[in-house]
Design a protein around this motif. Structure first.
Motif, PDB file in Angstrom:
ATOM      1  N   ALA A  34      -7.140   5.275   0.676  1.00 11.45           N
ATOM      2  CA  ALA A  34      -6.813   5.030  -0.731  1.00 11.45           C
ATOM      3  C   ALA A  34      -6.623   6.342  -1.478  1.00 11.45           C
ATOM      4  CB  ALA A  34      -7.910   4.191  -1.382  1.00 11.45           C
ATOM      5  N   GLY A  35      -7.386   7.355  -1.105  1.00 10.99           N
ATOM      6  CA  GLY A  35      -7.275   8.638  -1.792  1.00 10.99           C
ATOM      7  C   GLY A  35      -6.064   9.454  -1.412  1.00 10.99           C
ATOM      8  N   THR A  36      -5.476   9.160  -0.273  1.00 10.63           N
ATOM      9  CA  THR A  36      -4.331   9.963   0.196  1.00 10.63           C
ATOM     10  C   THR A  36      -2.989   9.253   0.012  1.00 10.63           C
ATOM     11  OG1 THR A  36      -4.681   9.104   2.439  1.00 10.63           O
ATOM     12  CG2 THR A  36      -5.694  11.220   1.893  1.00 10.63           C
ATOM     13  N   MET A  37      -3.008   8.060  -0.522  1.00  8.06           N
ATOM     14  CA  MET A  37      -1.748   7.332  -0.704  1.00  8.06           C
ATOM     15  C   MET A  37      -0.801   8.055  -1.648  1.00  8.06           C
ATOM     16  SD  MET A  37      -3.327   3.472  -0.882  1.00  8.06           S
ATOM     17  CE  MET A  37      -2.035   2.925  -1.978  1.00  8.06           C
ATOM     18  N   HIS A  38      -1.370   8.738  -2.643  1.00  9.53           N
ATOM     19  CA  HIS A  38      -0.511   9.406  -3.623  1.00  9.53           C
ATOM     20  C   HIS A  38       0.273  10.549  -2.995  1.00  9.53           C
ATOM     21  CE1 HIS A  38      -3.992  12.091  -3.557  1.00  9.53           C
ATOM     22  NE2 HIS A  38      -3.180  13.028  -3.997  1.00  9.53           N
ATOM     23  N   ASP A  39      -0.182  11.074  -1.839  1.00  9.06           N
ATOM     24  CA  ASP A  39       0.517  12.191  -1.198  1.00  9.06           C
ATOM     25  C   ASP A  39       1.942  11.823  -0.804  1.00  9.06           C
ATOM     26  OD1 ASP A  39      -1.719  13.709  -1.480  1.00  9.06           O
ATOM     27  OD2 ASP A  39      -2.453  13.394   0.570  1.00  9.06           O
ATOM     28  N   VAL A  40       2.158  10.529  -0.524  1.00  7.50           N
ATOM     29  CA  VAL A  40       3.510  10.078  -0.133  1.00  7.50           C
ATOM     30  C   VAL A  40       4.072   9.093  -1.158  1.00  7.50           C
ATOM     31  CG1 VAL A  40       3.210  10.492   2.338  1.00  7.50           C
ATOM     32  CG2 VAL A  40       2.450   8.329   1.358  1.00  7.50           C
ATOM     33  N   ASN A  41       3.458   9.069  -2.344  1.00  2.00           N
ATOM     34  CA  ASN A  41       3.927   8.182  -3.426  1.00  2.00           C
ATOM     35  C   ASN A  41       3.953   6.713  -2.977  1.00  2.00           C
ATOM     36  OD1 ASN A  41       4.364  10.363  -5.210  1.00  2.00           O
ATOM     37  ND2 ASN A  41       6.344  10.770  -4.245  1.00  2.00           N
ATOM     38  N   ALA A  42       2.918   6.338  -2.216  1.00  2.00           N
ATOM     39  CA  ALA A  42       2.854   4.966  -1.712  1.00  2.00           C
ATOM     40  C   ALA A  42       2.110   4.076  -2.695  1.00  2.00           C
ATOM     41  CB  ALA A  42       2.171   4.941  -0.351  1.00  2.00           C
ATOM     42  N   SER A  43       2.617   2.866  -2.847  1.00  2.00           N
ATOM     43  CA  SER A  43       1.942   1.894  -3.708  1.00  2.00           C
ATOM     44  C   SER A  43       0.957   1.036  -2.923  1.00  2.00           C
ATOM     45  CB  SER A  43       2.973   0.994  -4.393  1.00  2.00           C
ATOM     46  OG  SER A  43       3.777   0.342  -3.425  1.00  2.00           O
ATOM     47  N   HIS A  44       1.074   1.017  -1.591  1.00  2.00           N
ATOM     48  CA  HIS A  44       0.179   0.240  -0.734  1.00  2.00           C
ATOM     49  C   HIS A  44      -0.214   1.081   0.472  1.00  2.00           C
ATOM     50  CE1 HIS A  44       0.751  -3.717  -2.738  1.00  2.00           C
ATOM     51  NE2 HIS A  44       1.941  -3.203  -3.053  1.00  2.00           N
ATOM     52  N   GLY A  45      -1.373   0.778   1.039  1.00  2.00           N
ATOM     53  CA  GLY A  45      -1.837   1.455   2.243  1.00  2.00           C
ATOM     54  C   GLY A  45      -2.183   0.443   3.312  1.00  2.00           C
ATOM     55  N   VAL A  46      -1.862   0.783   4.570  1.00  2.00           N
ATOM     56  CA  VAL A  46      -2.147  -0.111   5.694  1.00  2.00           C
ATOM     57  C   VAL A  46      -2.938   0.686   6.724  1.00  2.00           C
ATOM     58  CG1 VAL A  46      -1.217  -1.608   7.480  1.00  2.00           C
ATOM     59  CG2 VAL A  46       0.003  -1.367   5.307  1.00  2.00           C
ATOM     60  N   LEU A  47      -4.111   0.164   7.096  1.00  2.00           N
ATOM     61  CA  LEU A  47      -4.936   0.793   8.119  1.00  2.00           C
ATOM     62  C   LEU A  47      -4.933  -0.118   9.346  1.00  2.00           C
ATOM     63  CD1 LEU A  47      -6.733   3.213   8.757  1.00  2.00           C
ATOM     64  CD2 LEU A  47      -8.672   1.942   7.857  1.00  2.00           C
ATOM     65  N   VAL A  48      -4.398   0.392  10.452  1.00  2.00           N
ATOM     66  CA  VAL A  48      -4.266  -0.380  11.693  1.00  2.00           C
ATOM     67  C   VAL A  48      -5.227   0.206  12.714  1.00  2.00           C
ATOM     68  CG1 VAL A  48      -2.694  -1.169  13.495  1.00  2.00           C
ATOM     69  CG2 VAL A  48      -1.827  -0.759  11.179  1.00  2.00           C
ATOM     70  N   THR A  49      -6.005  -0.635  13.376  1.00  2.00           N
ATOM     71  CA  THR A  49      -6.950  -0.150  14.371  1.00  2.00           C
ATOM     72  C   THR A  49      -6.982  -1.065  15.581  1.00  2.00           C
ATOM     73  OG1 THR A  49      -9.240   0.528  14.730  1.00  2.00           O
ATOM     74  CG2 THR A  49      -8.899  -1.416  13.365  1.00  2.00           C
ATOM     75  N   THR A  50      -7.511  -0.507  16.669  1.00  2.00           N
ATOM     76  CA  THR A  50      -7.709  -1.310  17.885  1.00  2.00           C
ATOM     77  C   THR A  50      -9.077  -1.989  17.868  1.00  2.00           C
ATOM     78  OG1 THR A  50      -8.500   0.707  18.949  1.00  2.00           O
ATOM     79  CG2 THR A  50      -6.200   0.119  19.305  1.00  2.00           C
ATOM     80  N   SER A  51      -9.937  -1.618  16.904  1.00  2.00           N
ATOM     81  CA  SER A  51     -11.294  -2.189  16.863  1.00  2.00           C
ATOM     82  C   SER A  51     -11.411  -3.160  15.680  1.00  2.00           C
ATOM     83  CB  SER A  51     -12.324  -1.055  16.784  1.00  2.00           C
ATOM     84  OG  SER A  51     -12.108  -0.279  15.623  1.00  2.00           O
ATOM     85  N   TRP A  52     -12.456  -3.038  14.878  1.00  2.00           N
ATOM     86  CA  TRP A  52     -12.692  -4.007  13.802  1.00  2.00           C
ATOM     87  C   TRP A  52     -13.258  -3.305  12.571  1.00  2.00           C
ATOM     88  CZ3 TRP A  52     -15.866  -2.838  17.701  1.00  2.00           C
ATOM     89  CH2 TRP A  52     -17.226  -2.643  17.441  1.00  2.00           C
TER      90      TRP A  52
END
Length: 500
Positions: free
Chosen positions: A430-448
């Motif tokens: 959430a804190g780094t989304m502004h670096d790419v001017n993103a309005s949404h963030g997606v975190l993808v993982t192989t775990s949970w």
């Protein structure tokens, strides 16, 4: 005693006698009677005034001294003039010698400068020629393949008969190590052999971008007496490197097929890597930039000696996965992952049909996992690109989904891990989304994810979490990939089927 006459008196007496002789001669010529000769002794002597005589003699002495001084002064002036003349001549000779010395020095300096400039110009030409030769070697790396590799057939057969599959793999490795490639293009090589599939597995290290000359040539600048490098354009440098990577991969495939009998080897599973250092992290990385399973028939149908052959398109034509940006160390998901330590071959994300095992997401290279996630989003209708260098808690990719009115930007982070994703990772996204001017963030993982992570994402409203079992389902739905997740235990709320 008679008074002794002085020199002046003697001269005066002689002058008088000469005048009387001339007068007598003149009278005789005129017919006049000659006067009776008189002698000085006959003339009456007049008394001399001693003072007058002394004055006369002093005057005569003064005149004589004056003449002598004049003669000495004249002689001195003559000697001084002669000395001055000689000194002037010596000065002119010294000036002439100095001019000659200066002229000689200048001519020597000019000759030395011309020689130095000529040497610099020759150096520029030589270095330019060396660069051109180096580039020509890289350009011809595919065309100038070793010939007569059929002579390896008996060696390979004996190795298989004597040492089994490992013996054949060892001969393939030896072949690749001996192959005469340009300097800097030789990397490590590992091979395996599956006799039941008649397939050779080959892990090959390719050179990094630095193997391509970054300088197009060298220019001699006479005004500065310098040899100035002419940098190659970045786009040209990247294109040359992409082409070299493709040519080296094709060459390796061709050499292995040529050196092995068709009865023993029908296909080759090649993964080509680039060992390098990620400039964004300073860590050593080894991304896979080319991956392919090529059959002998496919390779025999190619005309590798054709000058117009495009090596990159050629690889893609036989089903290879090729990195579009190997210079940026952008990895591809291997078609086949080779575990040579266990002598087994397992299929990966884009595996071809006919291989038994399914890909294990946890065993993938981090770069390959990132690319797989980008491929998934592309299949879901997003336009994606990789960010410059991945860092912990950084953005791995950017995805954009457009409709008729607005474009939505998503910042994507891929976490290949076997442990629960901590809530700090979600907050960091959430804190780094502004670096790419993103309005949404997606975190993808192989775990949970845990409860705290889900609650934070729900409150934020702009963070989307995709855990391993959901990722597995999306890969099956959009890419047709039936993947495994080799977690050591089943996460809370999952069932064993979610892993397999």
């Amino acid at each position: 005693m008679a008074q002794r006459r002085s020199v002046a008196q003697a001269l005066a007496e002689a002058l008088r006698l000469r005048q009387e002789a001339r007068l007598t001669e003149a009278r005789r010529a005129a017919g006049q009677p000659q006067p009776r000769a008189t002698t000085p002794q006959a003339r009456p002597k007049r008394p001399r005034d001693p003072e007058a005589e002394r004055a006369r003699l002093a005057e005569q002495g003064a005149k004589l001294l004056k003449r002598q001084e004049a003669e000495r002064a004249k002689e001195a002036a003559r000697i001084e003039a002669e000395l001055a003349k000689r000194q002037e001549q010596r000065r002119r000779d010294a000036e002439r010698r100095e001019r000659d010395r200066v002229r000689t020095r200048k001519e020597q300096e000019k000759a030395e400068r011309q020689a130095r400039l000529a040497a610099l110009k020759l150096r520029a030409e030589d270095r330019t020629a060396d660069t051109a030769r180096r580039l020509a070697e890289l350009h011809d790396v595919l065309r100038l393949r070793p010939q007569g590799l059929e002579s390896w057939h008996p060696v390979v057969e004996r190795a298989l008969a004597g040492r089994g599959p490992q013996g054949l793999a060892a001969e393939v490795e030896d072949l690749q190590r001996r192959s005469p490639v340009p300097q800097g293009c030789r990397g490590s090589v590992e091979a395996g052999y599956a006799p039941e599939a008649r397939q050779v597995a080959l892990n090959l290290d390719l050179p990094a971008l630095q193997v391509v000359p970054a300088v197009a040539g060298y220019r001699f600048v006479a005004a500065r007496a310098e040899v100035v490098p002419q940098p190659r354009k970045q786009a040209e440098l990247h294109d040359l490197y992409r082409t070299l990577v493709a040519r080296l991969a094709l060459r390796a495939l061709d050499e292995v097929f040529a050196a092995t009998p068709a009865a023993l080897v029908d296909s080759i599973a090649l993964n080509a890597f680039v060992p390098a250092v990620d400039p964004s992290t300073g860590r050593a990385v080894r991304p896979c930039v080319v991956s392919v399973v090529a059959s002998r028939a496919e390779m025999e149908a190619l005309v590798l000696d054709e000058p117009a052959l495009d090596a990159q398109r050629c690889l893609k034509a036989i089903g290879a996965v090729v990195s579009d940006h190997p210079h940026d160390l952008e990895a591809v998901a291997p078609v086949v992952e080779v575990d040579l330590s266990r002598y087994r071959i397992t299929a990966d994300a884009a595996a071809v049909t006919g291989l038994d095992s399914r890909p294990d997401l946890l065993q993938m290279d981090p770069f390959a996992f990132e690319r797989l996630v980008r491929q998934l989003f592309e299949a879901m209708g997003y336009e994606t690109w990789r960010t410059q260098g991945s860092r912990d808690d950084g953005i791995d990719a950017v995805a954009v989904k457009s409709d008729s009115l607005v474009a939505t930007v998503f910042a994507i982070q891929a976490k290949r891990t076997k442990n629960i994703v901590e809530v700090e990772k979600v907050r960091a996204l959430a804190g780094t989304m502004h670096d790419v001017n993103a309005s949404h963030g997606v975190l993808v993982t192989t775990s949970w994810y845990g409860k705290a992570s889900r609650e934070f994402a729900h409150r934020n409203g702009r963070i989307h979490l995709i855990e391993g079992r959901e990722l597995k389902a999306l890969l099956q739905q959009h890419l047709g990939i039936d993947a495994l997740i080799g977690l050591p235990k089943v996460p809370p709320g999952w069932i064993p089927g979610d892993l397999t």
